[in-house]
Write an enzyme that holds these catalytic residues in place. Structure first.
Site, PDB file in Angstrom:
ATOM      1  N   CYS B  49       0.828  -1.213   0.000  1.00  0.00           N
ATOM      2  CA  CYS B  49       0.000   0.000   0.000  1.00  0.00           C
ATOM      3  C   CYS B  49       0.859   1.260   0.000  1.00  0.00           C
ATOM      4  O   CYS B  49       0.384   2.336  -0.337  1.00  0.00           O
ATOM      5  CB  CYS B  49      -0.965  -0.015   1.163  1.00  0.00           C
ATOM      6  N   ARG B  51       4.158   1.366  -1.471  1.00  0.00           N
ATOM      7  CA  ARG B  51       5.173   1.422  -2.525  1.00  0.00           C
ATOM      8  C   ARG B  51       4.931   0.399  -3.614  1.00  0.00           C
ATOM      9  O   ARG B  51       4.388  -0.679  -3.358  1.00  0.00           O
ATOM     10  CB  ARG B  51       6.569   1.212  -1.931  1.00  0.00           C
ATOM     11  N   GLY B 187     -17.033  -0.976  20.368  1.00  0.00           N
ATOM     12  CA  GLY B 187     -16.966  -0.158  19.151  1.00  0.00           C
ATOM     13  C   GLY B 187     -16.509  -1.006  17.972  1.00  0.00           C
ATOM     14  O   GLY B 187     -15.516  -1.730  18.080  1.00  0.00           O
ATOM     15  N   GLY B 189     -15.837   0.235  14.883  1.00  0.00           N
ATOM     16  CA  GLY B 189     -15.303   1.117  13.830  1.00  0.00           C
ATOM     17  C   GLY B 189     -13.923   0.675  13.358  1.00  0.00           C
ATOM     18  O   GLY B 189     -13.460  -0.418  13.682  1.00  0.00           O
ATOM     19  N   GLU B 190     -13.273   1.575  12.620  1.00  0.00           N
ATOM     20  CA  GLU B 190     -11.974   1.243  12.026  1.00  0.00           C
ATOM     21  C   GLU B 190     -10.906   0.984  13.089  1.00  0.00           C
ATOM     22  O   GLU B 190     -10.140   0.027  12.987  1.00  0.00           O
ATOM     23  CB  GLU B 190     -11.556   2.414  11.107  1.00  0.00           C
ATOM     24  N   GLY B 192     -11.354   0.034  16.192  1.00  0.00           N
ATOM     25  CA  GLY B 192     -11.663  -1.237  16.844  1.00  0.00           C
ATOM     26  C   GLY B 192     -11.156  -2.404  16.014  1.00  0.00           C
ATOM     27  O   GLY B 192     -10.536  -3.336  16.533  1.00  0.00           O
TER      28      GLY B 192
END
Lengths: 274, 426
Positions: B49, B51, B187, B189-190, B192
């Site tokens: 992600c 290079r 939670g 979310g991202e 978590g």
């Protein structure tokens, strides 16, 4: 033989000093090569120290327990051996400097002051006494370890609580392991003290014509034994964990230290042989 | 050394361009085979992600980084990309760059542990596609060896690099075996999710997720084989967990001090580690005063990350030294490859002269002297070759950036007329 003993008497504190320095420097700057070396040197020191104690026993025809400075060298050996076993079992190698400082001090004092007694009371030549003294010393070494690990637990506890992620945080093992070391050491110490007390009580009527059950060392040891028995029971049945049980073990150690010192200073009993 | 490297990474391009140029494994395999036929006789492609990098040995001297860049862009067209977004390296520079990448010091977050595995995967794919020859094999194996050295000889990969990894590492400083501990993540979310990934890497198996929207918790739990705790039951069951990680988007405090005190009494004050990584915080910060509660919010965890990164930066000189050692070893190997054919030619030529002269003159000696004569001539040749051999090997052991070794090889070849023998190395 005597010359060899004299030379070893000089070499052993130097070896303890080297071991301490190795553990000390490896704590501040961990290097894998040094980690291996320090354990090897520790093992060699133990081996040489064992030979020294053995040589003294043969040469002077008694186990080295006849005066306080002989006791000190035996104590240094007992603490170091217990630590070495603990390190092998747990693979926790970073806490050595906090413990190995103690045998180093005992050995230095012993080497400086030790006297070679050839004529000692017959009772001091008994092998029963040797086992009794060694188990008692190992017992006290165990509760001392327990206190040291307890102290390290509290230090790390404080560091984590206060969000200080410095060197102590990085080098010390985790809290749960320190707690377990604290408990295991106390348990080993307690078992050893129990053995020493049992051997002592069985052997006492055979060895002394008029033994007193109110000997200060005996009272203090039984008092300490009861304290640790209560602590271990609390840990098992009340399921105390963390800081509480650590405080309890530290309190036990402080009481043990003071009672032993005070009772020995204020009273005399049959535990004095010279 | 005829190695080139074309790279686009977090230092040269924004995330949109890096994403656009990201190559999947299928794409890498396809491009490897195409590029091998046209431009590079040995080639390896690394794409993560952060290079996308191509390492290769050109098929001929006219091929430069421009052709490689153009080829990639025809395979993966990206608008708005400029030549400034690429970095190009040659020879020693290319090897040095690969070594920096595999050591983790060229990563977006210094000391990224994943990169070594990614380099290894890239190399294995190239091997499977028959795109690796002697040269790339040695270079990548050196890079992987370097990564392992960094791991064993330094603490670069120790210490957290993100808030979520700091949270997991801190829990590891409190408990011996995270596998045996019950963990609650509040939670879905991202943040978590990231924390759960870090926990799973540490072999956490007893995992429970609680979220205000039950379906989201269920979805995440299914993905990570976790249990779900209904949000309404959260407060009454807090006592069941050894590690609590909270990362909700709640605007107010979810758990106050009294609620946490009650939970602690229920669990007989067994230690609890609370990682409150929500902004604003989910737990009343005063819970930190309760015995055996280890409370950390995002600030304290960030402090931990910053300290760790500072420590990693301090290691850079030691790591550069290890990189230099590996570079010297790689170049010694490469130079020895170049001198071997020359040494062989020299030995062959000297031997040919010796045997010709020996054959021509041996009849002039008594039969019992011929054997000694042959021995003598062989010894003379061996002694004559000794100094040039030592000299060449010594030259090959040094890093040669100015092409000195090539010059020495050329002089020797011209001097002994060895050009006709072939054995040219690149």
């Amino acid at each position: 033989m005597k010359i060899l003993i004299e030379n070893l008497n000089i070499a052993i504190p130097i070896l303890y000093f080297i071991v301490f320095i190795l553990y000390f420097s490896n704590f501040w700057k961990p290097r894998k090569s040094l980690a291996r070396l320090k354990r090897i040197i520790l093992f060699l020191t133990l081996l040489i120290h064992f030979f020294y104690l053995f040589a003294r026993t043969i040469e002077f025809d008694h186990v080295p327990i006849t005066n306080i400075f002989e006791i000190f060298t035996l104590l240094a050996f007992a603490i170091t051996l217990s630590y070495y076993i603990l390190e092998l079992i747990t693979e926790v190698r970073n806490t050595g400097m906090f413990i190995l400082f103690i045998p180093m001090v005992f050995q230095i004092i012993s080497s400086l002051k030790i006297v070679d007694l050839l004529n000692v009371q017959e009772i001091l030549r008994s092998p029963f006494l040797g086992v009794h003294v060694f188990t008692a010393l190992a017992g006290y070494a165990g509760i001392t370890f327990s206190a040291i690990y307890g102290g390290l637990y509290l230090m790390l506890y404080k560091q984590i609580k206060m969000h200080r992620f410095g060197l102590l945080y990085q080098r010390l093992p985790n809290l749960e392991l320190l707690e377990s070391l604290n408990y295991t050491s106390a348990l080993i110490g307690f078992t050893m003290l129990s053995t020493a007390i049992v051997i002592g009580i069985i052997w006492m009527p055979q060895a002394f014509t008029n033994p007193s059950y109110f000997d200060p060392k005996l009272i203090a040891t039984i008092f300490i034994w009861i304290l640790y028995a209560l602590g271990i029971t609390t840990k098992i049945f009340a399921k105390w964990r963390g800081k509480r049980i650590i405080y309890l073990s530290l309190a036990g150690f402080v009481v043990a230290l003071f009672s032993m010192t005070l009772l020995n200073l204020l009273f005399t009993g049959f535990h004095k042989f010279h | 050394m005829n190695l080139i490297s074309v790279t686009i990474n977090h230092k040269t391009a924004p995330i949109e361009l890096r994403e656009a140029l990201y190559l999947s494994e299928i794409e890498i395999r396809k491009i490897l085979n195409q590029i091998k036929e046209t431009l590079l006789k040995e080639v390896c492609i690394l794409s993560t992600c952060n290079r996308t990098e191509i390492y290769g040995v050109p098929s001929n001297h006219s091929i430069t980084y421009r052709e490689v860049q153009e080829f990639i862009l025809t395979q993966k067209p990206v608008t708005k990309i400029k030549s400034d977004n690429f970095l190009n390296y040659y020879s020693c520079g290319a090897a040095n760059h690969l070594f920096r990448v595999s050591s983790g010091i060229d990563s977006l977050v210094i000391g990224d542990q994943q990169i070594l595995g990614q380099v290894k995967d890239a190399y294995n794919i190239a091997v499977e596609e028959n795109c690796v020859g002697t040269f790339l094999q040695k270079t990548f194996q050196s890079a992987l060896k370097l990564g392992k050295r960094i791991k064993t000889e330094t603490d670069l990969f120790e210490g957290p690099t993100s808030v979520s990894s700091a949270a997991v590492q801190l829990a590891g400083k409190i408990f011996s075996d995270l596998k045996k501990k019950s963990v609650l993540v509040i939670g879905a979310g991202e943040t978590g999710k990231l924390t759960i990934q870090n926990l799973i890497q540490k072999n956490v198996t007893n995992l429970t997720i609680s979220n205000r929207t039950f379906s989201r918790a269920e979805k995440l739990a299914a993905k990570y084989n976790a249990k779900v705790l209904p949000f309404d039951n959260l407060k009454e069951r807090l006592n069941e967990y050894d590690i609590i990680i909270s990362a909700t988007s709640s605007n107010s405090i979810l758990i106050n001090r009294d609620e946490m005190s009650a939970a602690m009494r229920k669990r007989k004050f067994e230690p609890v580690c609370i990682m409150d990584i929500a902004i604003p915080r989910d737990f009343d910060p005063n819970v930190k005063d309760i015995e055996n509660i280890f409370y950390n919010d995002i600030d304290s965890l960030q402090t931990m990350v910053n300290l760790s990164l500072e420590g990693k930066k301090a290691l850079l000189p030691a790591i550069q030294k290890i990189i230099m050692e590996e570079l010297i070893e790689l170049f010694s190997w490469y130079n020895s490859l170049q001198i071997s054919p020359l040494l062989k030619s020299m030995r062959e030529q000297f031997e040919s002269v010796r045997s010709q002269e020996f054959d021509a003159f041996k009849n002039k000696f008594a039969s019992n002297e011929v054997e000694n004569l042959e021995l003598l001539t062989k010894r003379i040749v061996k002694k004559l070759l000794h100094n040039p051999t030592v000299y060449l090997r010594k030259s090959a052991d040094q890093v040669d950036t100015q092409g000195e070794l090539q010059l020495k090889i050329k002089i020797l070849k011209d001097m002994f007329n060895l050009n006709s023998k072939g054995n040219e190395s690149e």
